[in-house]
Design a protein around this motif. Structure first.
Motif, PDB file in Angstrom:
ATOM      1  N   SER A 225       0.828  -1.208   0.000  1.00 15.04           N
ATOM      2  CA  SER A 225       0.000   0.000   0.000  1.00 15.04           C
ATOM      3  C   SER A 225       0.861   1.257   0.000  1.00 15.04           C
TER       4      SER A 225
ATOM      5  N   GLU B 245      -7.648   8.134  -7.177  1.00  7.98           N
ATOM      6  CA  GLU B 245      -8.321   7.015  -6.527  1.00  7.98           C
ATOM      7  C   GLU B 245      -7.317   6.039  -5.932  1.00  7.98           C
ATOM      8  N   VAL B 246      -6.259   5.750  -6.688  1.00  6.73           N
ATOM      9  CA  VAL B 246      -5.240   4.854  -6.125  1.00  6.73           C
ATOM     10  C   VAL B 246      -4.701   5.453  -4.839  1.00  6.73           C
TER      11      VAL B 246
ATOM     12  N   ILE C 228      -7.222   5.238  -1.898  1.00 11.15           N
ATOM     13  CA  ILE C 228      -7.328   3.894  -1.332  1.00 11.15           C
ATOM     14  C   ILE C 228      -6.045   3.535  -0.589  1.00 11.15           C
TER      15      ILE C 228
ATOM     16  N   CYS D 286      -5.981   5.386   2.748  1.00 12.35           N
ATOM     17  CA  CYS D 286      -6.886   4.779   3.726  1.00 12.35           C
ATOM     18  C   CYS D 286      -6.314   3.462   4.224  1.00 12.35           C
ATOM     19  N   ALA D 287      -5.683   2.734   3.310  1.00 12.38           N
ATOM     20  CA  ALA D 287      -5.129   1.442   3.715  1.00 12.38           C
ATOM     21  C   ALA D 287      -4.064   1.646   4.785  1.00 12.38           C
ATOM     22  N   LEU D 288      -3.250   2.683   4.610  1.00  8.19           N
ATOM     23  CA  LEU D 288      -2.204   2.917   5.600  1.00  8.19           C
ATOM     24  C   LEU D 288      -2.799   3.248   6.961  1.00  8.19           C
TER      25      LEU D 288
ATOM     26  N   LEU E 230     -12.309   7.229   4.099  1.00  8.64           N
ATOM     27  CA  LEU E 230     -12.648   6.666   2.803  1.00  8.64           C
ATOM     28  C   LEU E 230     -13.939   7.272   2.283  1.00  8.64           C
TER      29      LEU E 230
ATOM     30  N   VAL F  40      -5.785   0.236  -9.249  1.00 10.31           N
ATOM     31  CA  VAL F  40      -6.788   0.600  -8.244  1.00 10.31           C
ATOM     32  C   VAL F  40      -7.371  -0.674  -7.634  1.00 10.31           C
TER      33      VAL F  40
ATOM     34  N   ALA G 215      -5.485  -3.279   0.198  1.00 16.67           N
ATOM     35  CA  ALA G 215      -5.988  -2.535   1.346  1.00 16.67           C
ATOM     36  C   ALA G 215      -6.914  -3.399   2.175  1.00 16.67           C
TER      37      ALA G 215
ATOM     38  N   PHE H  91     -13.262  -2.165  -0.490  1.00 13.38           N
ATOM     39  CA  PHE H  91     -12.462  -1.768   0.668  1.00 13.38           C
ATOM     40  C   PHE H  91     -13.361  -1.278   1.800  1.00 13.38           C
TER      41      PHE H  91
END
Lengths: 145, 501, 490, 95, 121
Positions: B121, B146-147, B150, B153-155, B172, D73, D80, E93
């Motif tokens: 991520s 967008e990448v 995401i 948010c993942a972090l 998010l 993505v 994620a 997600f």
């Protein structure tokens, strides 16, 4: 552990078992004909991925995982995108631009034939693998709880 | 082939980081100890590439790549001018340091199974930011956004705590709303111009402005609001404090140091190059939107500082301070004068360095002692001398004392405010510096002049791989305060190319 | 002869290098560290003396400019006014360093103390050498930070509170300075210090902005100069060790504020411009109020050091007062008071320090009879106190006389009354201490065998300084000559 | 209260959009301006990319970079989600 | 203006959908409903894009060599294929996070979650 979402039903099992190979075949068809008809890597990959969801729904997560394991999805996941990236590098290696198709001297074939479009088909296949594995792993992920 | 590598360098920078991130899951499963070196190697390569590009861009050269060989209106264009090169250097440089820190820290914060995905991520986020910096196509920009959202948010979500998960969810949702607005705005622009490339859209906009004024204004408003949500401008910042404070420390450093900046950059780029005439024009609507930006930036600065003042958690305080600092950037953007713009850009660099330094230092303290509250840091100056010294440097730079890099941005903002005939700016910034002093100095004071608990007298400095990034960032804060010339050369070139004043 | 470019670097750089050395090198014994600090400050004093001689002979002492960003540059250059300040500060610093080696022998955290002591010296020199407002502002901020650890040295809650006030007032003041700086820079670019005033050439249309700039700068510097009502931090800061108090009052901090005022007055605006702006009367009023109220407040203090602190508030305002009289004698009186007050106040504080360390008493009413125990110290104290009152053979009289002449020339006869009242009040709060110390029986037990007086490292500087007070009082030609040379350069 | 403010905000946004919509070219009719890009894709697309499905041609050739990032993505979302939830919590092989 | 808006009715539908989705995200407290709201917002944008590329007389842009026809604009379609994937990713997600939160609190109502949190402290 609780076995999630499983319907122990003879009809479901029979029909599901029959449908899965056809779904997969159709997914592959859509992937390979993306440049000729509506469809492509995303649609085809989704169809192919959904076949596994159907399988897991009907036969349970365990058998599903035995067919396509976490490791398998992980490898498909990475290799699909990696494949796309490496295909992109072909253009650079041939002294032209990143992701270049015709200009990098790749034969395009006759428009309308299955094996035409140069890199397009290769890219579509990579995307198809990636999408199918993403669908499967996301399904596993959410259902596993 | 060498020639094509040089010609494609901008894309290759992104590609290298992306490919490294694609490899991470495999490595995490089969060769766990390859993860960190590969990630670091990719970022070092990207940094080297950025430096090479910057060396070309500082002379005014623009490195353009047409993806797939399709020239702009048909295909996607990627370009590196001075502004982009500046962003690339900031992004790769700071990300590289944070990654080095991560290698030691992350095993402490996350479960072992998550580490590989964390690197994935992280690299995706960096690659997306690099892509955003060099994008010259609206839709390409959107996809990268967008990448990055995401990835960001993942972090945040990587930590297995209730708070982090909730914060990530909130983040998010708001990020998705923001990008929804941006996408809608892209749709409007495409509809009236028939193009997606920045330059072509800009050219068409001047032609069709008389025909579709409302469409263009609405598109611009949506763009501004969409990016303001993601960059945490004041009333839209609600997601930031949670997200940045509950995330693992390296994540906080990336998020506060880089991610909110890249959205500010994207907004700046769009406002100045795509909406150039509509944004910089002399008519009422244009000045209205500039004044709105200035007002929001001011509110950000004051509000962020006031909220930071009442926080008890160090990381939360730093997060609110980021809201205040992003206000500086938007202040510069809204001033729309050469110095103001230069201040906005140089503050992107300076705040990235300072905030990364502060978050990493705070992370180091948490790593060793688990103390997060500002009142618990008593005696830390003796227990962790290097970390606390770096924290002190960061705090002083944040306050904006001369000879620290924060002062350079402050001064350029002053000059920009004078150029724009907005002397209020000076007052706002001075007030903000005082507020900064009010919440940073107590921490330092406690760390050095209050004895800690008796039983905790031994020195517990963090391992060297964590100390080095902290130290380098702190030294950079001083270096760019004493000798800002190299950064300013790039920034001035960027300002010159951005707007023909 | 040292070349002109090197002197500023030596003056600013040696203490900083000394600081770095103390910080980075392993801890060393007290003796060696004391040697280190004393020799550093001695080197600075020598360098400054050399530089001052060069400057008064018309030479150039300059280093830089080192450009920073868009017109801002760090630039060190000595002009006569700066030379005066640098001379006072660096020479008194040597004595203060000597004194503090004795005073601090029984305190904790001696290494930290020495580090920030040297750092403050470097910063103060930077202040004196600053050739433009940016450099001045830079060192002004740094002065706050480098003296803050000295103020809170004791580490008690009381010290913490004082530290907060010190930081708050100082940063607010510096922020005002920065605001004035920005306004000025908006008018004429980042201003350099020019004889006659950098802003003197601006047209009348710029006057509203100039007024704003002047008010900001004057108020900003007045915070450090502890002018009423901005003096709140100074009495609190008395919790610091006594050498630091002496430093704050006589040499570095408060004087830095006054120096900033002088810079604003002479080098940025020029007296004519200030007069044209109509800012003289408010300025004069502020100074007058400070003199009067400061004396009254000092009278109410029972704590010795606090009484001295309020005395500083009052006495320092003589300097802006003299300057604002707009006559040559007034300026000379103000500037010469810069020297005289430094000498007298540092003596008083050193004496107070000795009293505190030797007897442990801090209240004024506990000091009856202390003159028998500490005769030399109290003699020195008496000399300086008489000087403060303005009694003839001591140097305080010289400043007062010049001020009186200046007031008459400047057409402000009411200043005479003010000065007389202030002298009376000074007498009222200093004389009882002196008289009580020598002529009243106190509750002092017979001294334990051994030395009554403080060790030589503390007593020596006190004696020297008291002699200096007398000498500059007997031979005012030296200081007045120096001050006139400075005045010509303005 | 929150709903009221949300409604207010949403109505503001919608009003802006309606403003824009009212001004846009009429739906279903050819766009009065700027059709050059589209024309080119339609007329020369098959020849230049080798794909008769012009959408596929755009996706995988003209704008292949977008598609690469689009794939990314999806990859990011999977990464994620796995980072947040963790995979393989279900190890029970029993049917 | 009303006539113009009505003539552009697909856009209007997109706007209404957008507003509904937006309101859902902001005003609804259930996490799943928020996710649905985001999806509605995104779908509205897709509708907007596709409608902007549509022609009443157009055919899908699959070129048969030698046949002259009016094709709809292929570019918005291609873009929205990308957009859909983005939307799927965000949804996935978000759902994963919702699942995780449900695991923590046993509820999907943020107000209830906030209650539980204060209760735990």
């Amino acid at each position: 552990m609780r076995e999630p979402l499983r319907f122990d039903d003879l009809i479901l099992k029979e029909v599901g078992g029959l449908l899965v190979p056809f779904l997969q075949m159709f997914g592959v068809y859509v992937i390979f004909h993306g440049h000729l008809s509506p469809g492509g890597g995303f649609s085809g990959g989704t169809v192919a991925g959904i076949s596994m969801i159907l399988f897991s729904l009907v036969f349970g997560l365990g058998p599903g995982l035995r067919k396509v394991s976490h490791d398998a999805t992980r490898i498909m996941e990475s290799s699909g995108t990696l494949w796309y990236g490496l295909v992109g590098l072909v253009g650079v290696l041939r002294g032209a631009s990143f992701l270049m198709n015709r200009g990098a001297g790749i034969p395009l074939g006759t428009p309308g034939r299955l094996f035409s479009g140069g890199l397009i088909l290769l890219i579509t296949v990579g995307v198809g693998i990636k999408v199918a594995s993403a669908i499967i792993s996301l399904y596993y992920l959410i259902v596993e709880d | 082939m060498m020639g094509s590598v040089t010609a494609n360098l901008p894309v290759l920078i992104v590609a290298v980081v992306l490919i490294a991130s694609y490899l991470m899951p495999l490595f995490a499963r089969y060769r766990r100890d390859w993860c960190a070196p590969t990630a670091a190697g990719a970022l070092v390569a990207a940094f080297a590439g950025s430096a090479a590009l910057a060396a070309r861009a500082v002379t005014g050269e623009v490195v353009i790549v047409h993806l797939g060989g399709w020239s702009p209106p048909w295909g996607i264009e990627v370009a590196v001018d001075a502004l982009t090169a500046f962003m690339l250097l900031v992004l790769t440089g700071v990300a590289m340091l944070i990654l080095v820190y991560t290698i030691s820290d992350i095993g402490h914060e996350l479960a072992a199974r998550a580490v590989g995905w964390y690197y994935t991520s992280f690299l995706l986020l960096v690659a997306a930011m690099l892509g955003m910096a060099m994008a010259r196509d609206l839709f390409n920009l959107y996809v990268f956004i967008e990448v990055s959202s995401i990835g960001a948010c993942a972090l945040v979500a990587s930590r297995d705590t209730e708070e982090a998960t909730e914060a990530a969810f909130k983040y998010l949702m708001l990020a998705a709303l923001g990008s929804g607005l941006v996408l809608f705005s892209i749709g409007l622009l495409y509809q009236v111009t028939g193009n997606l490339n920045f330059a072509f859209v800009a050219e068409e906009l001047t032609l069709v402005y008389g025909r579709y004024p409302h469409v263009i204004w609405v598109a611009m408003c949506f763009m501004v609001v969409g990016f303001a949500v993601k960059a945490a401008l004041f009333p839209l910042h609600v997601w930031l404090p949670d997200a940045h404070s509950f995330a693992p420390s390296p994540s906080s450093a990336v998020l506060s140091g880089l991610v909110i900046k890249i959205y500010a950059y994207a907004m700046l780029r769009l406002l100045y190059t795509v909406f150039g005439t509509q944004f910089l024009g002399a008519d009422l609507a244009a000045s209205l939107i500039r004044v709105t930006l200035l007002t929001l930036a001011t509110l950000s600065i004051i509000g962020g500082s006031l909220f930071a003042l009442v926080q008890v958690d160090v990381k939360r305080m730093l997060a609110y301070s980021s809201v205040a600092q992003i206000g500086y950037v938007f202040l510069g953007v809204g001033l729309a004068t050469p110095s103001g713009l230069a201040a906005a850009l140089i503050h992107v660099l300076n705040h990235a360095l300072i905030k990364a330094c502060l978050f990493l230092a705070a992370g180091a303290i948490i790593y060793r002692t688990g103390k997060r509250r500002t009142v618990d840091l008593a005696g830390m100056g003796r227990r962790m001398p290097v970390t606390m010294a770096a924290f002190t440097i960061g705090a002083l730079a944040m306050i904006g004392l001369p000879l620290f890099n924060g002062f350079v941005s402050k001064w350029l903002l002053f000059v920009g405010g004078m150029q724009a005939r907005q002397p209020v700016v000076a007052g706002v910034i001075i007030l903000s510096a005082l507020l900064n002093a009010l919440y940073y100095l107590p921490i330092i004071w406690r760390a050095y002049f209050t004895p800690g608990p008796e039983q905790e007298e031994s020195q517990v400095e963090v391992p060297l791989p964590m100390l080095i990034p902290i130290g380098v960032l702190a030294l950079a804060c001083i270096l760019f305060g004493v000798w800002p010339a190299p950064a300013l050369a790039l920034v001035n070139q960027a300002v010159a190319t951005l707007v023909p004043w | 002869m040292i070349p002109g470019e090197l002197v500023p670097l030596v003056a600013v750089g040696v203490p900083l290098a000394g600081t770095l050395g103390l910080t980075l090198l392993p801890e060393i014994a007290d003796r060696r560290r004391n040697c280190w600090t004393v020799s550093c400050s001695l080197a600075v004093a020598v360098a400054v003396a050399v530089a001052a001689v060069t400057v008064f002979r018309g030479g150039r002492v300059e280093a830089g400019p080192w450009p920073l960003v868009s017109g801002l540059a760090v630039h060190l250059r000595l002009d006569p006014l700066g030379a005066l300040f640098a001379l006072i500060a660096s020479s008194l610093w040597v004595l203060a360093t000597l004194y503090s080696t004795g005073y601090m022998a029984h305190e904790d955290h001696r290494r930290r103390y020495s580090v920030f002591w040297l750092l403050s010296l470097g910063v103060t020199m930077g202040l004196a050498f600053a050739a433009n407002l940016f450099t001045l502002y830079l060192f002004y901020e740094m002065l706050t930070l480098s003296t803050y650890p000295l103020v809170v040295h004791a580490g008690s809650p009381e010290a913490a509170r004082a530290g907060w006030h010190y930081l708050g007032y100082s940063f607010a003041g510096a922020a005002l300075v920065l605001g004035g700086f920005v306004v000025l820079a908006g008018l004429l670019g980042p201003p350099a210090f020019v004889a006659g005033g950098a802003a003197a050439l601006l047209p009348a249309g710029a006057y509203p902005a100039l007024r704003l700039a002047f008010s900001c700068l004057a108020l900003g510097f007045a915070v450090k100069a502890a002018m009423i009502p901005l003096h709140g931090w100074l009495p609190l800061a008395m919790v610091a060790p006594t050498p630091v108090s002496a430093l704050l009052h006589a040499v570095a901090v408060v004087k830095a504020g006054v120096f900033g005022l002088l810079r604003t007055w002479f080098s940025l605006f020029g007296p004519e411009t200030v007069a044209a702006l109509g800012m003289v009367t408010p300025f004069l009023t502020l100074a007058a109020i400070t003199i009067g109220l400061g004396s009254v407040l000092a009278l109410q203090q029972q704590d010795l050091k606090r009484r001295l602190a309020y005395s500083t508030v009052s006495q320092l305002a003589y300097i802006p007062l003299g300057v604002a009289l707009l006559s040559p004698a007034g300026v000379a009186g103000g500037l010469v008071h810069l020297i005289n007050h430094a000498l007298m106040k540092i003596t008083l504080f050193f004496c107070a320090g000795i009293i505190i360390t030797q007897t442990g008493r801090t209240q004024v009413n506990q000091l009856s009879g202390v003159g028998r125990r500490l005769p030399l110290t109290m003699l020195a104290f008496a000399v300086a106190a008489l000087g403060m009152i303005g009694v003839i053979p001591v140097n305080g009289f010289v400043s007062k006389w010049q001020l009186v002449v200046g007031a008459l020339h400047g057409g402000e006869p009411w200043v005479l009354a003010l000065l007389a009242a202030s002298a009376l009040l000074n007498a009222a709060y200093y004389l009882p201490i002196v008289a009580g110390a020598f002529f009243r029986e106190g509750g002092f037990d017979p001294p334990p065998e051994g030395a009554q007086e403080a060790p030589l490292s503390m007593l020596g500087p006190v004696i020297l300084l008291a002699l200096a007070c007398l000498l500059t009082g007997f031979f005012p030609g030296w200081t007045l000559g120096l001050v006139r040379a400075v005045g010509l350069g303005l | 209260m929150r709903r009221f403010f949300a409604l207010l905000l949403v109505m503001g946004v919608a009003w802006l959009m309606v403003l824009a919509v009212a001004e846009m070219p009429t739906y279903g009719q050819p766009n009065p301006t700027h059709n050059a890009v589209m024309e080119r894709y339609l007329t020369r697309g098959p020849e230049e990319t080798g794909a008769v499905n012009v959408v596929a041609g755009i996706l995988a050739d003209y704008r292949a970079y977008d598609t690469l990032i689009e794939t990314t993505v999806l990859f990011a979302a999977v990464a994620a989600a796995l980072l947040a939830l963790g995979e393989g919590r279900h190890r029970g092989g029993a049917t | 203006m009303l006539l113009r808006v009505l003539a552009n009715y697909p856009y209007l539908v997109a706007v209404v959908l957008f507003a509904i989705g937006f309101y859902t995200v902001l005003a609804r407290s259930n996490l799943i409903k928020k996710i649905i709201g985001i999806n509605i917002v995104q779908s509205a944008t897709f509708l907007f894009f596709i409608a902007s590329g549509n022609l009443r007389s157009g055919t899908p842009p699959i070129v048969e060599p030698g046949v002259a026809a009016t094709y709809v604009n292929p570019l918005p379609t291609a873009l929205m294929l990308t957009g859909i994937v983005v939307s799927v990713s965000v949804t996935a997600f978000a759902l994963a996070l919702a699942v995780k939160l449900y695991g923590y609190y046993g509820t999907l109502d943020p107000d209830r979650i906030a209650q539980l949190r204060t209760h735990r402290q």
